[in-house]
Design an enzyme around this catalytic site. Structure first.
Site, PDB file in Angstrom:
ATOM      1  N   GLU A  94      36.680  28.336  44.418  1.00  0.00           N
ATOM      2  CA  GLU A  94      37.684  27.749  43.477  1.00  0.00           C
ATOM      3  C   GLU A  94      38.614  28.944  43.342  1.00  0.00           C
ATOM      4  OE1 GLU A  94      35.653  24.333  40.780  1.00  0.00           O
ATOM      5  OE2 GLU A  94      35.614  26.442  40.095  1.00  0.00           O
ATOM      6  N   CYS A 107      29.138  33.936  32.022  1.00  0.00           N
ATOM      7  CA  CYS A 107      30.100  33.120  33.231  1.00  0.00           C
ATOM      8  C   CYS A 107      29.419  32.410  34.213  1.00  0.00           C
ATOM      9  CB  CYS A 107      30.542  34.602  34.210  1.00  0.00           C
ATOM     10  SG  CYS A 107      31.414  34.253  35.651  1.00  0.00           S
ATOM     11  N   GLY A 123      32.680  35.450  42.472  1.00  0.00           N
ATOM     12  CA  GLY A 123      32.003  36.547  42.972  1.00  0.00           C
ATOM     13  C   GLY A 123      32.336  37.904  42.316  1.00  0.00           C
ATOM     14  N   GLU A 124      31.756  39.009  42.974  1.00  0.00           N
ATOM     15  CA  GLU A 124      31.874  40.369  42.450  1.00  0.00           C
ATOM     16  C   GLU A 124      32.748  41.019  43.758  1.00  0.00           C
ATOM     17  OE1 GLU A 124      32.789  43.982  41.997  1.00  0.00           O
ATOM     18  OE2 GLU A 124      31.782  43.135  40.140  1.00  0.00           O
ATOM     19  N   ASN A 161      35.503  31.593  27.253  1.00  0.00           N
ATOM     20  CA  ASN A 161      35.796  30.354  27.279  1.00  0.00           C
ATOM     21  C   ASN A 161      34.330  29.331  27.257  1.00  0.00           C
ATOM     22  OD1 ASN A 161      38.711  30.386  27.591  1.00  0.00           O
ATOM     23  ND2 ASN A 161      38.328  31.645  29.157  1.00  0.00           N
ATOM     24  N   CYS A 199      39.027  31.441  32.445  1.00  0.00           N
ATOM     25  CA  CYS A 199      38.506  32.853  32.893  1.00  0.00           C
ATOM     26  C   CYS A 199      36.675  32.756  32.424  1.00  0.00           C
ATOM     27  CB  CYS A 199      38.812  34.109  32.231  1.00  0.00           C
ATOM     28  SG  CYS A 199      37.996  35.559  32.419  1.00  0.00           S
TER      29      CYS A 199
END
Length: 423
Positions: free
Chosen positions: A168, A195, A233-234, A364, A409
């Protein structure tokens, strides 16, 4: 502190040192490395023990622990994206084709991502056309779904990669420009507890071309001025491909965006923070701390046990010495967890004297994670406390944009995971 929240514990072991490219190491360097499964992330409990080096002087007790990508995280073999600079330049060199033709090829690809042919690229040699047809694609990814928020300021794009994996990316409309939040991996192994992407574990890295194709696709919807590596991802855990994508975003023959319009976010992959500072110091760096002290940070970010806040800030200082920009400090504010005024003051005192801006990001909510959004009063109190300590601080309301399409986020991945399970 006894008043800090009690969060589920993880099985990480302590270490001293830095995280290396693609490998996290605890204790001494092992004499052998074996790939391990990451299927149970985000708890990040999968480890493999190896014999310590006889010359090790580490005080770490027990066997050293290594986490390394399994083979499943490697990018599958297929036709490569024509936007992958290293791949196409290498093959052009092999075949003796001049690089002068690249600008025409890339212009055609960016303007015609849905085309399946290079035949309309003007004035390129037959040998180049033949090579492109056999080994490259104008766009290896496919736009699967577009979801728009009710106020139309956020557009979430679900993109299907060539191997069926889904990612995404999000277009965020600001007052006078649009920014694209891109993914750098399918999933993530950092396991941040607030997250949604962390619930997926790490499936694989994206190639530089696959990262650039998100921008290629997004520009068919609206012009993009800024690119932020804050999606799934990082980014610094996939450093070579992120660096390749930055080159493509900036290349005048491709997307031609200034380096100042690119932001790379990290939870603290330290070795690659130093590399980023050396190789592209003009990009903006965002450091995700999310806590004022090490103990709380480790509860929120399991991978935080690999590096201390002090080591992360040392790497950030190295970047600041070389960059013209401020560094952004990302702090997700979670109700009842890290939203007190004293949290804000301790964070500000830790950062005092550094050229930073703190972004307070309201958490969120996501169904499966259970964290709650803080009150606006708590957010304002934290901002006021930080400003009183002399640090620039902003409440990033734009990070709440797109909640209704799970595009805000920290919300990326839940719907994607559900779709992948149904496939």
């Amino acid at each position: 502190s006894s008043t800090e929240p009690s969060l589920p514990s993880t099985s990480f072991q302590k270490k001293r040192g830095r995280s290396g490219l693609f490998t996290f190491t605890l204790g001494s360097r092992p004499s052998s490395i074996q790939a391990v499964s990451t299927s149970s992330l985000p708890a990040l409990t999968n480890t493999v023990a190896a014999s310590p080096s006889s010359s090790s002087s580490s005080s770490f007790t027990g066997s050293p622990v290594v986490m390394k990508y399994p083979l499943s995280t490697q990018i599958p073999e297929t036709k490569k994206s024509v936007l992958d600079i290293d791949a196409i330049c290498s093959r052009f060199d092999d075949m003796g084709i001049k690089h002068v033709h690249l600008s025409k090829i890339w212009k055609h690809a960016i303007q015609n991502p849905n085309s399946d042919s290079f035949i309309d690229v003007p004035h390129i040699p037959k040998i180049a056309n033949s090579l492109l047809k056999q080994e490259f694609s104008l766009c290896t990814s496919k736009l699967l779904q577009v979801e728009r928020s009710q106020n139309n300021d956020t557009i979430k794009l679900v993109v299907e990669l060539h191997d069926g994996q889904l990612i995404e990316s999000v277009i965020i409309q600001h007052d006078s420009y649009a920014a694209l939040c891109v993914s750098s991996q399918v999933g993530c192994r950092m396991g941040c507890r607030f997250c949604a992407t962390g619930t997926m574990g790490l499936i694989r890295n994206l190639s530089a071309g696959e990262i650039l194709e998100q921008l290629q696709i997004a520009q068919q919807i609206k012009p993009i001025r800024n690119v932020v590596f804050m999606g799934m991802g990082e980014p610094l855990d996939n450093y070579p491909n992120v660096l390749g994508a930055i080159r493509g975003i900036h290349d005048t023959r491709m997307f031609n965006l200034g380096l100042a319009h690119i932001t790379v976010s990290t939870v603290g992959v330290i070795d690659n923070m130093y590399r980023l500072a050396d190789e592209v110091p003009k990009v903006a760096l965002a450091v995700s701390l999310h806590a004022p002290d090490q103990i709380l940070r480790e509860k929120l970010i399991p991978s935080g046990k690999f590096n201390s806040i002090e080591d992360i800030l040392d790497a950030m200082d190295y970047y600041l010495e070389r960059s013209p920009h401020h560094s952004f400090i990302q702090y997700t504010v979670i109700k009842g967890v890290n939203d007190r005024e004293d949290h804000a003051r301790r964070l500000a005192k830790t950062l005092k004297g550094r050229r930073v801006k703190i972004n307070l990001i309201p958490c969120n909510p996501t169904e499966k994670l259970g964290f709650e959004t803080p009150s606006s009063e708590a957010m304002e109190a934290m901002k006021r406390a930080i400003l009183e300590e002399g640090i620039l601080c902003f409440i990033r309301d734009s990070t709440e944009s797109g909640r209704d399409v799970s595009g805000a986020c920290g919300q990326l991945a839940l719907k994607t995971v559900d779709k992948q399970r149904r496939k």
